[in-house]
Design an enzyme around this catalytic site. Sequence first.
Site, PDB file in Angstrom:
ATOM      1  N   GLU A  25       0.697  -1.201  -0.207  1.00 31.27           N
ATOM      2  CA  GLU A  25      -0.166  -0.163  -0.013  1.00 31.27           C
ATOM      3  C   GLU A  25       0.697   1.345   0.136  1.00 31.27           C
ATOM      4  OE1 GLU A  25      -2.994  -0.009   3.084  1.00 31.27           O
ATOM      5  OE2 GLU A  25      -3.778  -1.980   2.256  1.00 31.27           O
ATOM      6  N   HIS A  34      -7.729   1.522   0.794  1.00 30.53           N
ATOM      7  CA  HIS A  34      -7.893   1.456   2.591  1.00 30.53           C
ATOM      8  C   HIS A  34      -8.335   2.440   3.284  1.00 30.53           C
ATOM      9  CE1 HIS A  34      -5.228  -0.564   6.038  1.00 30.53           C
ATOM     10  NE2 HIS A  34      -6.516  -0.119   6.333  1.00 30.53           N
TER      11      HIS A  34
HETATM   12  C1  MLT Z   1      -7.425  -0.610  11.200  1.00 35.88           C
HETATM   13  O1  MLT Z   1      -6.967  -1.275  11.592  1.00 35.88           O
HETATM   14  O2  MLT Z   1      -8.297  -0.320  12.170  1.00 35.88           O
HETATM   15  C2  MLT Z   1      -7.706   0.214   9.973  1.00 35.88           C
HETATM   16  O3  MLT Z   1      -6.938  -0.394   9.052  1.00 35.88           O
HETATM   17  C3  MLT Z   1      -7.315   1.544  10.325  1.00 35.88           C
HETATM   18  C4  MLT Z   1      -6.783   2.482   9.027  1.00 35.88           C
HETATM   19  O4  MLT Z   1      -7.543   2.514   8.086  1.00 35.88           O
HETATM   20  O5  MLT Z   1      -5.715   3.062   9.105  1.00 35.88           O
END
Ligand code: MLT
Length: 296
Positions: free
Chosen positions: A252, A270
């Site tokens: 990513e 994401h």
């Molecule tokens: C999480 O682990 O809660 C998410 O991936 C948080 C995010 O989007 O950074």
Amino acid sequence: MKVLISDGLSKAGQEILENAGIECVNQFYTPEELVENIKDYECILVRSATKVPKEAIDAGVKLICIARGGAGIDNIDHQYAKTKGIPTLNTPAANSASVAELAIAHMFALARFLHKSNVTMREGKWNKKEYKGIELNGKTLGLVGCGKIGQLTAGIANALGMKVIGYDPYIKEAAGIEMVSFDDLLKRADFVSLHVPKQPEPVIGAKEIAKMKDGAYIINCARGGVVDETALLDALNSGKVAGAGLDVYVEEPTRNMELVSHPNVSVTPHVGASTNEAQERVGTEIAEKIVAALKG
Ligand code: MLT
């Protein structure tokens, strides 16, 4: 005391820190710069963009805690931090509703070709005949992982008239979910949605895809790599998998353009936790935990 806020924090969260007399520095560092600068901070707060490896933890000579605004702590070498007596704080449930809604949004996108028609209509095309979709109502959703996010996803899916089955080695029963074996889930589900933490090996690879129904869909709003991207692409190309909804990637930002530009893939970068509501909850909760750790 100073907190390095690497990937942002809500206004309310920052106010909680400042009201407790903690100085907030909003700064994203490259991995090399982070190792150089972390020595000045009692805490580093990250989301998913910043990685906190062993080298950064060693360089953080004043670190009292490491904080993650979100559920997964896989971008932090938290085991190593623990050996040095530095706890890793997180917000396990604060963004669950947002992630559950995104998983369902990808299902709707795939079922009704929203990901395609949003592009083609902007190109002036009226492809009405190409977008004969399916209803979610009456379909079977298979949840791999039935924790908080899985259970919230199940609640929405049940309300849509979906049959929900689930597999979770740690959970024996959950409301609205028929718990089944992993193999049974793969055989029966029209949509397989993953809600598990990062794993050393993919949970869904070529072997698991082979056991799935022909023309089923895969949704991954959990972690990059829990679905093997190469196996998924092969299955999309052969038609074995009818479509995939993806929010997370092995790398990513992802460079797997063949996968993300596949016509049967609905993608987001994401953003599972990226809602006003989730970020307010995450910000407040993590700030309170940081204050307790630094001032407690
Ligand atoms: C999480 O682990 O809660 C998410 O991936 C948080 C995010 O989007 O950074």
